[in-house]
Scaffold this motif. Structure first.
Motif, PDB file in Angstrom:
ATOM      1  N   GLN A  54       0.845  -1.203   0.000  1.00  0.00           N
ATOM      2  CA  GLN A  54       0.000   0.000   0.000  1.00  0.00           C
ATOM      3  C   GLN A  54       0.879   1.250   0.000  1.00  0.00           C
ATOM      4  O   GLN A  54       0.635   2.193  -0.753  1.00  0.00           O
ATOM      5  N   GLN A  55       1.917   1.261   0.823  1.00  0.00           N
ATOM      6  CA  GLN A  55       2.827   2.407   0.898  1.00  0.00           C
ATOM      7  C   GLN A  55       3.556   2.603  -0.433  1.00  0.00           C
ATOM      8  O   GLN A  55       3.726   3.736  -0.887  1.00  0.00           O
ATOM      9  N   LEU A  56       4.004   1.502  -1.030  1.00  0.00           N
ATOM     10  CA  LEU A  56       4.698   1.587  -2.319  1.00  0.00           C
ATOM     11  C   LEU A  56       3.757   2.103  -3.414  1.00  0.00           C
ATOM     12  O   LEU A  56       4.143   2.940  -4.233  1.00  0.00           O
ATOM     13  N   ALA A  57       2.528   1.603  -3.412  1.00  0.00           N
ATOM     14  CA  ALA A  57       1.551   2.047  -4.408  1.00  0.00           C
ATOM     15  C   ALA A  57       1.298   3.544  -4.288  1.00  0.00           C
ATOM     16  O   ALA A  57       1.254   4.260  -5.288  1.00  0.00           O
ATOM     17  N   LYS A  58       1.155   3.999  -3.062  1.00  0.00           N
ATOM     18  CA  LYS A  58       0.909   5.424  -2.828  1.00  0.00           C
ATOM     19  C   LYS A  58       2.090   6.246  -3.337  1.00  0.00           C
ATOM     20  O   LYS A  58       1.908   7.264  -4.015  1.00  0.00           O
ATOM     21  N   ALA A  59       3.307   5.815  -3.037  1.00  0.00           N
ATOM     22  CA  ALA A  59       4.507   6.535  -3.464  1.00  0.00           C
ATOM     23  C   ALA A  59       4.646   6.532  -4.983  1.00  0.00           C
ATOM     24  O   ALA A  59       5.131   7.504  -5.575  1.00  0.00           O
ATOM     25  N   LEU A  60       4.213   5.443  -5.631  1.00  0.00           N
ATOM     26  CA  LEU A  60       4.301   5.335  -7.086  1.00  0.00           C
ATOM     27  C   LEU A  60       3.095   5.946  -7.794  1.00  0.00           C
ATOM     28  O   LEU A  60       3.047   6.009  -9.019  1.00  0.00           O
ATOM     29  N   ARG A  61       2.095   6.308  -7.009  1.00  0.00           N
ATOM     30  CA  ARG A  61       0.843   6.853  -7.536  1.00  0.00           C
ATOM     31  C   ARG A  61       0.152   5.862  -8.470  1.00  0.00           C
ATOM     32  O   ARG A  61      -0.289   6.201  -9.574  1.00  0.00           O
ATOM     33  N   ILE A  62       0.110   4.611  -8.020  1.00  0.00           N
ATOM     34  CA  ILE A  62      -0.640   3.575  -8.731  1.00  0.00           C
ATOM     35  C   ILE A  62      -1.599   2.940  -7.731  1.00  0.00           C
ATOM     36  O   ILE A  62      -1.476   3.154  -6.522  1.00  0.00           O
ATOM     37  N   SER A  63      -2.530   2.138  -8.216  1.00  0.00           N
ATOM     38  CA  SER A  63      -3.506   1.541  -7.299  1.00  0.00           C
ATOM     39  C   SER A  63      -2.869   0.391  -6.513  1.00  0.00           C
ATOM     40  O   SER A  63      -2.079  -0.385  -7.056  1.00  0.00           O
ATOM     41  N   ALA A  64      -3.220   0.331  -5.259  1.00  0.00           N
ATOM     42  CA  ALA A  64      -2.731  -0.764  -4.419  1.00  0.00           C
ATOM     43  C   ALA A  64      -3.242  -2.102  -4.945  1.00  0.00           C
ATOM     44  O   ALA A  64      -2.535  -3.107  -4.879  1.00  0.00           O
ATOM     45  N   GLU A  65      -4.453  -2.097  -5.507  1.00  0.00           N
ATOM     46  CA  GLU A  65      -5.026  -3.323  -6.049  1.00  0.00           C
ATOM     47  C   GLU A  65      -4.107  -3.934  -7.096  1.00  0.00           C
ATOM     48  O   GLU A  65      -3.930  -5.142  -7.161  1.00  0.00           O
ATOM     49  N   THR A  66      -3.512  -3.081  -7.927  1.00  0.00           N
ATOM     50  CA  THR A  66      -2.599  -3.550  -8.965  1.00  0.00           C
ATOM     51  C   THR A  66      -1.426  -4.300  -8.344  1.00  0.00           C
ATOM     52  O   THR A  66      -1.046  -5.375  -8.822  1.00  0.00           O
ATOM     53  N   LEU A  67      -0.864  -3.744  -7.286  1.00  0.00           N
ATOM     54  CA  LEU A  67       0.257  -4.408  -6.621  1.00  0.00           C
ATOM     55  C   LEU A  67      -0.198  -5.686  -5.927  1.00  0.00           C
ATOM     56  O   LEU A  67       0.532  -6.677  -5.914  1.00  0.00           O
ATOM     57  N   TYR A  68      -1.391  -5.676  -5.347  1.00  0.00           N
ATOM     58  CA  TYR A  68      -1.904  -6.883  -4.691  1.00  0.00           C
ATOM     59  C   TYR A  68      -2.057  -8.015  -5.701  1.00  0.00           C
ATOM     60  O   TYR A  68      -1.745  -9.166  -5.403  1.00  0.00           O
ATOM     61  N   VAL A  69      -2.538  -7.689  -6.895  1.00  0.00           N
ATOM     62  CA  VAL A  69      -2.676  -8.702  -7.949  1.00  0.00           C
ATOM     63  C   VAL A  69      -1.297  -9.188  -8.381  1.00  0.00           C
ATOM     64  O   VAL A  69      -1.058 -10.390  -8.503  1.00  0.00           O
ATOM     65  N   GLN A  70      -0.361  -8.247  -8.577  1.00  0.00           N
ATOM     66  CA  GLN A  70       0.993  -8.616  -8.980  1.00  0.00           C
ATOM     67  C   GLN A  70       1.657  -9.514  -7.936  1.00  0.00           C
ATOM     68  O   GLN A  70       2.414 -10.415  -8.269  1.00  0.00           O
ATOM     69  N   ALA A  71       1.378  -9.244  -6.671  1.00  0.00           N
ATOM     70  CA  ALA A  71       1.986 -10.012  -5.580  1.00  0.00           C
ATOM     71  C   ALA A  71       1.290 -11.346  -5.363  1.00  0.00           C
ATOM     72  O   ALA A  71       1.763 -12.181  -4.598  1.00  0.00           O
ATOM     73  N   GLY A  72       0.146 -11.543  -6.020  1.00  0.00           N
ATOM     74  CA  GLY A  72      -0.575 -12.788  -5.837  1.00  0.00           C
ATOM     75  C   GLY A  72      -1.473 -12.783  -4.606  1.00  0.00           C
ATOM     76  O   GLY A  72      -2.026 -13.803  -4.238  1.00  0.00           O
ATOM     77  N   ILE A  73      -1.605 -11.625  -3.980  1.00  0.00           N
ATOM     78  CA  ILE A  73      -2.487 -11.517  -2.808  1.00  0.00           C
ATOM     79  C   ILE A  73      -3.936 -11.521  -3.273  1.00  0.00           C
ATOM     80  O   ILE A  73      -4.804 -12.092  -2.635  1.00  0.00           O
TER      81      ILE A  73
END
Length: 130
Positions: A54-73
């Motif tokens: 969530q912190q990384l997504a905010k810093a990158l200005r992308i959706s946290a959902e995108t990172l959660y999907v990428q991480a397999g969460i």
């Protein structure tokens, strides 16, 4: 729940960081994580928590959902479900264990409702005799 796919996540994060024209150090500082830790995530050596994502997504200005999907969460699902899951995962007032339990309960309700809907549809499709 899918397992973390840290290799692809690291590659994805590196690409997002480069597109944002941020150095590793700049992103680490913006996300509130250490430079070595972020480097390990990008190289696929570490499994970040949902909070860190969530912190990384905010810093990158992308959706946290995108990172959660990428991480397999999260699996790619209907947008409402993804949003609900992302809100649960991003809630700072509950810990990781509580988030996982809440997601399991949410999944069980969705399965129960899907089963009920399928049962109703099957019943409605049956010819009625009077």
């Amino acid at each position: 729940m899918a397992s973390l796919n840290v290799g692809n996540l690291g590659e994805y994060l590196r690409e997002q960081r480069r597109q944002a024209q941020l150095s590793l150090r700049q992103l680490a500082e913006a996300a509130g994580v250490s430079n070595p830790y972020l480097s390990q995530i990008e190289r696929g050596l570490r499994k970040p928590s949902a909070d860190i994502l969530q912190q990384l997504a905010k810093a990158l200005r992308i959706s946290a959902e995108t990172l959660y999907v990428q991480a397999g969460i999260l699996d790619e699902r209907d947008p409402d479900e993804v949003e609900t899951r992302a809100v649960i995962l991003a809630d700072p007032s509950i810990n990781e264990r509580q988030k996982q339990v809440l997601l399991q309960i949410y999944d069980s309700f969705r399965k129960e409702n899907a089963h009920d809907e399928a049962h109703d549809e099957a019943r409605d499709a049956m010819p009625h005799t009077n």
